[in-house]
Write an enzyme that holds these catalytic residues in place. Structure first.
Site, PDB file in Angstrom:
ATOM      1  N   ASP A  48     -14.250 -11.335   7.786  1.00  0.00           N
ATOM      2  CA  ASP A  48     -12.920 -11.255   8.410  1.00  0.00           C
ATOM      3  C   ASP A  48     -12.874 -10.117   9.434  1.00  0.00           C
ATOM      4  O   ASP A  48     -11.954  -9.313   9.445  1.00  0.00           O
ATOM      5  CB  ASP A  48     -11.843 -11.056   7.348  1.00  0.00           C
TER       6      ASP A  48
ATOM      7  N   THR B 119       0.842  -1.193   0.000  1.00  0.00           N
ATOM      8  CA  THR B 119       0.000   0.000   0.000  1.00  0.00           C
ATOM      9  C   THR B 119       0.875   1.240   0.000  1.00  0.00           C
ATOM     10  O   THR B 119       1.970   1.262   0.564  1.00  0.00           O
ATOM     11  CB  THR B 119      -0.938   0.043   1.225  1.00  0.00           C
TER      12      THR B 119
ATOM     13  N   LYS C   6      -5.155   9.825  -0.439  1.00  0.00           N
ATOM     14  CA  LYS C   6      -5.815   8.540  -0.550  1.00  0.00           C
ATOM     15  C   LYS C   6      -4.807   7.405  -0.372  1.00  0.00           C
ATOM     16  O   LYS C   6      -3.619   7.656  -0.197  1.00  0.00           O
ATOM     17  CB  LYS C   6      -6.527   8.426  -1.903  1.00  0.00           C
TER      18      LYS C   6
END
Length: 819
Positions: free
Chosen positions: A215, A96, A111
């Protein structure tokens, strides 16, 4: 925008002429460390990183100034808009990055970009599933993904593709790390109930779409700084290194297991919505005990004796959690509403008992006695109370001088004598027509004894009475238009005025009072973005719609019960950048803003991203909230660092120093530097000689360029002297609510909200057509650049006018009074 003429070209040369005295004083400035006194803020230009996981040098600093990666050749600007500025987490399946969106469509420029690091078909399927689910959901507790948020990037000299997903950045920390930072200190039962309510509300949105998370665990729950929880990882891609993916031998599905949290049926490949309840229960056992569920469960007997670690837990909460974690799915609560109802009963035991009594049936009089005892806080709209900063006409909230007939008329309303009040208020308006509060209360008085719909308007009376009147005029005009016309389904519109003082704390108190008024259907407000933000969770909890005509911060997007008729500050930052680059050719700017303000910081961030993306450079930044701010010294420092333009982005008067510091800056500048500003600079205080022809402001609307010529005429006919963008956008907000009310003969809060969330909703107002994106932002691009101009009129010396308007036309409009 690109056709606008520049009014301030002739004012650039004085900057050069003033350099010599500044140069002579450089040593004292350095010795006294003026940048520190003035709170000059450091400029940090973000690095750019290559997102290719196989790139041999993805952190190469050379890439910051390149269009393509120096090492592997992929574009440094993904999709032409996403710039990777910081690597975040990396696991076996995903990497990421924090990215800047230089063409943000939802108002947020910061973002998160997730890049899949494997070509495994199952991993790609999970990744795509996460994208597909998030695109369909719109809730502040769920990361937002735009329709084009999922994309692939080709890698040069390779057949492989990079699978990418961009989503909103969630500020905060996940609950696993949060608990660790507290040395695993358990949360309280009160905190558990609050968090359970938040998460079940998020799950309700998910389950209504026939999705289930599969999850849920502490590491997949983020805690924002404001206390709001966000559920993340809808495809289990990011945390896949700690989640086992089992490909079933005779099943095309994927089993997702997180030891200690996953229920037995999910481990067998048969998950359902009840599986989320089990994982949610196990998650809260972890939070309430400070122990991972595997450390509680006895491996020999498989018993799960957790209650001894939480001795003070309420019996009903313990029973609920045990039922959520039952081994058999059919014994768990059957839907999310059942869990929320149980939580409500735990929080409100007296009202829960009342409901049970009412269900078995007792006498009506006894029920009424009990209701008075337990539900006394729920009130009708417009309760007659004094000095509570709320009024439907029993008292004046404005502090400006008024004719004596106004006070007498309000006193009659307080005595429930509407006929006497009407006569007195009509007299007061004849004496002083520029009083929107009197017009609103007059309309309320005329509706006495008639069926009505009620809305409220929240304004900053104590802090900024002029702005409060601008907003009140917008509501008053729409209310008067309806009540004097065909009305709404035969009913009139009553308006309650609230004074939030432009303070977040008072606004929250006001919101808590308004939500308890059962007949109140919606609220127009608040003014400043940080004030609006302080109320959103309150309105959302009670499903009361808030529509703001003035709050532009990008951080307000995506709240399900929030809309705005003003576009986000992204548009106005973009407009200022286009003007500076395309028309003024100014590429070096000094920015003045309040880093503590939600609005000021938001528009500054968007300005920086757009300015840098088009070749501009912010060479200096200054903190306007600094009580020791010195305008002369700040200008000198800006010039010494090469600034050629001053960018003014003050807050909405939420800080006591910012506005005066901005005024002092304009005064000290004396038009040496050209200046541009955000909509918060649009104030009569800046109509001075020192701003003439050198201050340009980006706003949504100006009456001289309005396509709806009837609106300003109607406003002036009723007594409004100044018809500003705040008046027009508030009128639009009220028209939006009126249109929503017209869609159902018996509207409720739910039906008003439902009508406004329809993709086909549209109406017209002072600024033209009004429609909304799913996140509550307005679709239409409405903007105007205005300048300060000197005129020779009996009542005006200076006015704001559209940038392209000729001086002859300006003089004619300003002096005729017939605008």
């Amino acid at each position: 925008i690109t056709n606008y003429q520049s009014p301030i070209t002739n004012h650039q040369s004085p900057i050069t002429n003033h350099q010599s005295p500044i140069t002579n004083h450089q040593l004292p400035i350095t010795n006294h460390q003026l940048p520190i006194t003035n709170h000059q803020l450091p400029i940090t230009l973000p690095n750019m990183y290559c997102i290719n996981p196989k790139c041999k040098n993805f952190t190469n600093p050379v890439n910051t100034n390149e269009k393509y990666c120096y090492n592997c050749g992929i574009p440094m600007l993904s999709q032409g808009r996403y710039r990777a500025i910081q690597p975040l987490n990396r696991g076996s399946f995903g990497q990421t990055f924090e990215v800047e969106d230089i063409d943000s469509r939802d108002g947020d420029t910061q973002k998160v970009l997730k890049v899949l690091l494997t070509d495994c078909d199952r991993a790609i399927a999970l990744f795509q599933r996460e994208a597909d689910v998030l695109k369909q959901l719109n809730h502040p507790g769920i990361p937002r993904v735009e329709p084009d948020g999922y994309f692939t990037v080709s890698v040069p000299d390779s057949d492989s593709l990079l699978h990418c997903l961009v989503m909103a950045k969630i500020e905060g920390i996940n609950l696993k790390d949060w608990l660790s930072d507290r040395q695993d200190q358990p949360i309280t039962c009160e905190q558990a109930i609050d968090w359970l309510k938040q998460l079940t509300q998020i799950l309700a949105v998910l389950h209504q779409r026939n999705f289930w998370h599969r999850d849920i665990k502490p590491s997949n729950i983020m805690l924002r700084p404001n206390g709001q929880l966000v559920l993340i990882d809808f495809g289990a891609v990011k945390e896949v290194t700690k989640t086992y993916l089992y490909s079933l031998q005779h099943n095309s599905g994927t089993v997702i297991i997180s030891p200690g949290y996953t229920p037995p049926e999910q481990a067998r490949g048969q998950p359902s919505q009840y599986s989320d309840f089990y994982a949610l229960g196990r998650t809260f056992i972890h939070l309430l005990t400070g122990k991972h569920p595997l450390n509680i469960e006895d491996s020999q007997t498989v018993q799960f004796n957790w209650r001894t670690d939480v001795p003070k837990i309420s019996k009903k909460l313990a029973i609920l959690l045990d039922e959520m974690m039952d081994e058999s799915p059919c014994k768990r609560p059957q839907n999310i509403q059942k869990i929320r109802q149980r939580l409500w009963e735990i929080e409100h035991p007296h009202r829960a008992r009342l409901n049970k009594v009412m269900q078995v049936g007792i006498g009506t009089s006894a029920i009424l006695v009990i209701i008075v005892g337990f539900v006394y806080k729920i009130t009708a709209s417009c309760p007659v109370q004094f000095k509570d900063n709320l009024s439907c006409g029993e008292e004046s909230l404005l502090t400006t001088p008024a004719p004596p007939e106004k006070q007498k008329g309000l006193a009659e309303l307080g005595k429930n004598n509407p006929k006497g009040a009407i006569i007195l208020l009509e007299t007061a308006l004849k004496k002083k027509p520029n009083d929107p509060e009197s017009l609103i209360y007059l309309n309320n008085a005329k509706l006495a004894g008639q069926p009505t719909y009620t809305i409220a308007v929240a304004v900053p009376i104590d802090k900024n009475p002029f702005t409060a009147k601008e907003i009140l005029w917008g509501v008053a005009l729409a209310q008067n238009e309806i009540n004097q016309g065909q009305k709404i389904n035969g009913k009139g519109l009553k308006v309650e005025i609230a004074n939030d003082a432009n303070k977040p704390e008072q606004a929250a108190r006001i919101a808590n009072k308004l939500v308890l008024q059962r007949e109140l259907l919606a609220v127009v407000g608040h003014y400043a973005s940080e004030v609006t933000r302080s109320t959103l969770e309150i309105y959302q909890r009670h499903q009361l719609l808030l529509i703001s005509p003035t709050s532009t911060s990008g951080a307000l997007s995506q709240h399900p019960f929030f809309l705005r008729t003003v576009p986000s500050d992204r548009l106005y930052a973009q407009t200022l950048v286009q003007y500076l680059i395309n028309q003024k050719h100014q590429t070096k700017a000094a920015v003045f803003y309040n880093p503590q303000s939600n609005y000021s910081q938001s528009i500054r961030d968007r300005f920086q991203v757009n300015y840098k993306g088009t070749g501009g450079q912010i060479v200096a930044e200054f903190d306007l909230s600094n009580p020791e701010f010195n305008a002369d010294e700040a200008i000198n420092q800006a010039q010494n660092q090469g600034a050629k333009v001053l960018v003014l982005l003050p807050d909405g008067r939420t800080n006591e120093f910012v506005f005066n510091n901005t005024l002092n800056l304009v005064e000290a500048n004396q038009c040496r530097y050209p200046m541009v500003g955000g909509d918060s600079v649009y104030s009569k205080d800046f109509l001075t000689l020192k701003a003439t022809n050198c201050l340009v402001i980006a706003i949504p609307w100006h009456e001289w360029s309005s396509l709806n010529l009837q609106f300003p005429k109607m406003a002036r006919k009723l007594g409004a002297k100044d018809v500003t963008w705040r008046t027009a956008l508030t009128y639009d907000a009220t028209r939006v609510l009126i249109t929503a009310l017209e869609k159902n003969p018996t509207p409720s809060r739910y039906l008003v909200h439902k009508a406004l969330k329809e993709s086909t909703f549209q109406t017209r107002g002072a600024t033209g057509e009004i429609t909304f994106h799913p996140d509550g932002n307005r679709k239409e691009t409405i903007r105007e650049l205005v300048k300060v101009v000197k005129v020779n009129c009996p009542n005006y010396n200076y006015v704001f006018s559209p940038l392209t308007m000729s001086n002859e036309r300006i003089e004619k409009l300003a002096c005729s009074g017939n605008w």
